[in-house]
Motif scaffolding. Structure first.
Motif, PDB file in Angstrom:
ATOM      1  N   TYR A 100       1.161  -1.237  -0.186  1.00 22.11           N
ATOM      2  CA  TYR A 100      -0.161  -0.342  -0.342  1.00 22.11           C
ATOM      3  C   TYR A 100       0.898   1.071  -0.255  1.00 22.11           C
ATOM      4  O   TYR A 100       0.805   1.664  -0.870  1.00 22.11           O
ATOM      5  CB  TYR A 100      -0.628   0.172   1.015  1.00 22.11           C
ATOM      6  CG  TYR A 100      -1.753   0.923   1.416  1.00 22.11           C
ATOM      7  CD1 TYR A 100      -2.290   1.750   0.587  1.00 22.11           C
ATOM      8  CD2 TYR A 100      -1.262   2.026   2.110  1.00 22.11           C
ATOM      9  CE1 TYR A 100      -3.328   3.374   0.846  1.00 22.11           C
ATOM     10  CE2 TYR A 100      -1.861   3.021   3.165  1.00 22.11           C
ATOM     11  CZ  TYR A 100      -2.579   3.148   2.453  1.00 22.11           C
ATOM     12  OH  TYR A 100      -3.389   4.140   2.081  1.00 22.11           O
ATOM     13  N   VAL A 101       2.063   1.114   0.424  1.00 15.31           N
ATOM     14  CA  VAL A 101       3.024   2.774   0.594  1.00 15.31           C
ATOM     15  C   VAL A 101       3.307   2.878  -0.325  1.00 15.31           C
ATOM     16  O   VAL A 101       3.154   3.653  -0.287  1.00 15.31           O
ATOM     17  CB  VAL A 101       3.907   2.081   1.539  1.00 15.31           C
ATOM     18  CG1 VAL A 101       4.526   3.272   2.290  1.00 15.31           C
ATOM     19  CG2 VAL A 101       3.073   2.032   3.115  1.00 15.31           C
ATOM     20  N   SER A 102       3.549   1.391  -1.393  1.00 17.35           N
ATOM     21  CA  SER A 102       4.700   1.749  -2.582  1.00 17.35           C
ATOM     22  C   SER A 102       3.920   2.578  -3.520  1.00 17.35           C
ATOM     23  O   SER A 102       4.071   2.997  -4.180  1.00 17.35           O
ATOM     24  CB  SER A 102       4.853   0.786  -2.914  1.00 17.35           C
ATOM     25  OG  SER A 102       5.922   0.336  -2.488  1.00 17.35           O
ATOM     26  N   ARG A 126       3.480   5.654   5.527  1.00 12.35           N
ATOM     27  CA  ARG A 126       2.902   4.971   6.264  1.00 12.35           C
ATOM     28  C   ARG A 126       2.682   5.676   7.366  1.00 12.35           C
ATOM     29  O   ARG A 126       1.906   4.418   8.393  1.00 12.35           O
ATOM     30  CB  ARG A 126       4.165   3.640   6.825  1.00 12.35           C
ATOM     31  CG  ARG A 126       4.358   3.097   7.375  1.00 12.35           C
ATOM     32  CD  ARG A 126       5.922   1.936   7.168  1.00 12.35           C
ATOM     33  NE  ARG A 126       6.349   2.126   6.218  1.00 12.35           N
ATOM     34  CZ  ARG A 126       7.579   2.777   5.559  1.00 12.35           C
ATOM     35  NH1 ARG A 126       7.560   3.333   6.000  1.00 12.35           N
ATOM     36  NH2 ARG A 126       7.888   1.835   4.218  1.00 12.35           N
ATOM     37  N   THR A 127       3.161   6.174   7.945  1.00 16.97           N
ATOM     38  CA  THR A 127       2.650   6.471   9.546  1.00 16.97           C
ATOM     39  C   THR A 127       0.632   7.376   9.090  1.00 16.97           C
ATOM     40  O   THR A 127       0.031   6.982   9.995  1.00 16.97           O
ATOM     41  CB  THR A 127       3.076   8.352   9.623  1.00 16.97           C
ATOM     42  OG1 THR A 127       4.507   7.819  10.071  1.00 16.97           O
ATOM     43  CG2 THR A 127       2.827   8.857  10.893  1.00 16.97           C
ATOM     44  N   PHE A 128       0.754   7.633   7.907  1.00 21.33           N
ATOM     45  CA  PHE A 128      -0.573   8.455   8.165  1.00 21.33           C
ATOM     46  C   PHE A 128      -1.400   7.438   8.204  1.00 21.33           C
ATOM     47  O   PHE A 128      -2.845   7.436   9.063  1.00 21.33           O
ATOM     48  CB  PHE A 128      -0.493   9.027   6.713  1.00 21.33           C
ATOM     49  CG  PHE A 128      -2.578   9.475   6.535  1.00 21.33           C
ATOM     50  CD1 PHE A 128      -3.194  10.980   6.805  1.00 21.33           C
ATOM     51  CD2 PHE A 128      -3.526   7.947   5.611  1.00 21.33           C
ATOM     52  CE1 PHE A 128      -3.980  11.169   6.923  1.00 21.33           C
ATOM     53  CE2 PHE A 128      -4.599   8.866   5.500  1.00 21.33           C
ATOM     54  CZ  PHE A 128      -5.162   9.627   5.882  1.00 21.33           C
ATOM     55  N   THR A 195      -0.103  12.846  12.891  1.00 19.58           N
ATOM     56  CA  THR A 195      -0.564  13.311  11.809  1.00 19.58           C
ATOM     57  C   THR A 195       0.147  13.459  10.586  1.00 19.58           C
ATOM     58  O   THR A 195       0.366  15.075  10.296  1.00 19.58           O
ATOM     59  CB  THR A 195      -0.986  14.076  12.163  1.00 19.58           C
ATOM     60  OG1 THR A 195      -2.588  13.784  12.710  1.00 19.58           O
ATOM     61  CG2 THR A 195      -2.833  14.752  10.881  1.00 19.58           C
ATOM     62  N   ALA A 196       0.637  13.115   9.637  1.00 17.27           N
ATOM     63  CA  ALA A 196       1.411  13.083   8.995  1.00 17.27           C
ATOM     64  C   ALA A 196       1.136  13.929   7.595  1.00 17.27           C
ATOM     65  O   ALA A 196       0.898  13.791   6.764  1.00 17.27           O
ATOM     66  CB  ALA A 196       2.727  12.408   8.514  1.00 17.27           C
ATOM     67  N   SER A 197       0.889  15.484   8.120  1.00 20.59           N
ATOM     68  CA  SER A 197       0.146  16.228   6.953  1.00 20.59           C
ATOM     69  C   SER A 197       1.080  16.146   5.678  1.00 20.59           C
ATOM     70  O   SER A 197       2.511  16.867   6.096  1.00 20.59           O
ATOM     71  CB  SER A 197      -0.145  17.587   7.352  1.00 20.59           C
ATOM     72  OG  SER A 197       0.009  18.266   7.826  1.00 20.59           O
TER      73      SER A 197
END
Length: 377
Positions: A100-102, A126-128, A195-197
């Motif tokens: 998914y991250v890819s 990945r953090t999101f 929250t990795a905006s």
């Protein structure tokens, strides 16, 4: 990855010496006679050799960019599954986290960006999703059974099938490398995923969270991002509106914009222009990130975000001027401005910045952890 070290297997030196001993006795007289001749032949070489080919000094140790914070057992850690709602087909695709991250990295950041920028994007992506998985958050998902959508409302995502079809083998390898070298790594604050905006590019500074959204987030602070202006294509973009279109979109309902020769306001210096005979336009305040915080148009106060959204502008950092019966609004940068600037990250990477350094710059006070340890809790 483990270092691969090769060792040579030598034969038994004692056995070699024993076999050579008889020959050594026979050759000893000849060797003594040949010694002066050999010395005469080799002496010029001993003098000349250093001038033409000295043994190179040991190469300095190369500092390869390390992943943000990868645990030794990360490659063997079980992966959680992510269920993605595909907005076009209405179907749900379930796949391992790293796949998914890819797909997110491929959709959200140009593959020709520097590797360290792609690695930073992989950690942010990945953090999101990790934050949503840990919290059981399914907000914004239109159907049950999915964790996230494939739109920018969450994170853009392309399937592995589309990734193989639309990206070159070199691009695919680069994306997968960025994901692999940060496998399992997420950003945390006080032990929880952040929250990795992120956004495309800034106008020179990022934004404090509360100056665009409502809540104050300690790790989403305004920081300088000078790289954007230097390398971002279409850094400044001008949009044109008719007078009536501008009034309609803003909903001011207060007549027409004054037909003066030059109506302009710059977010950089807070200049305001007004006319007693027509619609005044005035910048009231700026944010910490140098965007428009509040602006008065026709006596009505708007936030910079409101103007951006009502007019469909690229950012809330803008200037404007009048040209005939049209209003030309020029924006600087692209996006909400909170969190990591993607073009800024690429600029840092071009200067040698690692993924760790990039992430620590744009997300204040964060630390790194393995997603598996948080999901186990």
């Amino acid at each position: 990855m483990k270092d691969s070290r090769y060792t040579r297997r030598w034969k038994n030196p004692r056995l070699i010496l024993r076999r050579a001993a008889p020959y050594a006795k026979r050759l000893a007289p000849a060797a003594w006679l040949a010694a002066p001749l050999l010395a005469a032949l080799l002496l010029p070489l001993a003098v000349v050799a250093p001038r033409h080919g000295q043994a190179p000094p040991p190469a300095p140790p190369q500092h390869r960019a390390a992943p943000a914070a990868q645990a030794p057992a990360a490659e063997n850690a079980p992966q959680p599954q992510v269920s993605v709602y595909l907005s076009r087909s209405g179907q749900i695709e379930t796949l391992p986290l790293e796949d998914y991250v890819s797909g997110v990295v491929a959709a959200e950041m140009p593959a020709d960006f520097e590797l360290e920028a792609l690695k930073a994007q992989a950690v942010a992506a990945r953090t999101f999703i990790a934050r949503r998985l840990v919290a059981g958050d399914v907000s914004g998902v239109p159907v049950p059974g999915a964790n996230v959508t494939d739109t920018v409302s969450h994170q853009a995502y392309v399937s592995s099938k589309k990734l193989k079809a639309d990206f070159t083998p070199v691009q695919q390898e680069k994306i997968h490398r960025a994901v692999l070298e940060t496998r399992g790594v997420i950003m945390t604050y006080n032990g929880q995923p952040i929250t990795a905006s992120f956004f495309a590019s800034s106008g020179g500074y990022t934004e404090n969270s509360e100056e665009y959204w409502k809540g104050t987030v300690p790790y989403l602070r305004s920081v300088a991002s000078p790289w954007d202006k230097e390398i971002t294509p279409n850094y400044a973009v001008t949009s044109t509106f008719t007078v009536q279109e501008l009034i309609s979109k803003l909903g001011t309902g207060r007549g027409a914009v004054p037909a003066i020769k030059d109506l302009s306001a710059s977010v950089k210096d807070g200049t305001s222009v007004s006319s007693p005979s027509a619609l005044p336009m005035e910048v009231l305040s700026l944010t910490t990130g140098h965007r428009i915080k509040e602006i008065s148009i026709g006596g009505q106060v708007f936030t910079g975000r409101e103007v951006r959204e009502k007019l469909g502008l690229r950012s809330s950092q803008f200037s404007w001027r009048r040209k005939g019966d049209q209003i030309l609004i020029t924006t600087y940068g692209n996006g909400h401005g909170v969190g990591m600037s993607q073009w800024g990250a690429n600029g840092m990477a071009k200067e040698g910045g690692t993924a760790t350094r990039i992430l620590k710059h744009y997300y204040t006070g964060i630390t790194f952890a393995q997603v598996s340890t948080l999901l186990e809790k």
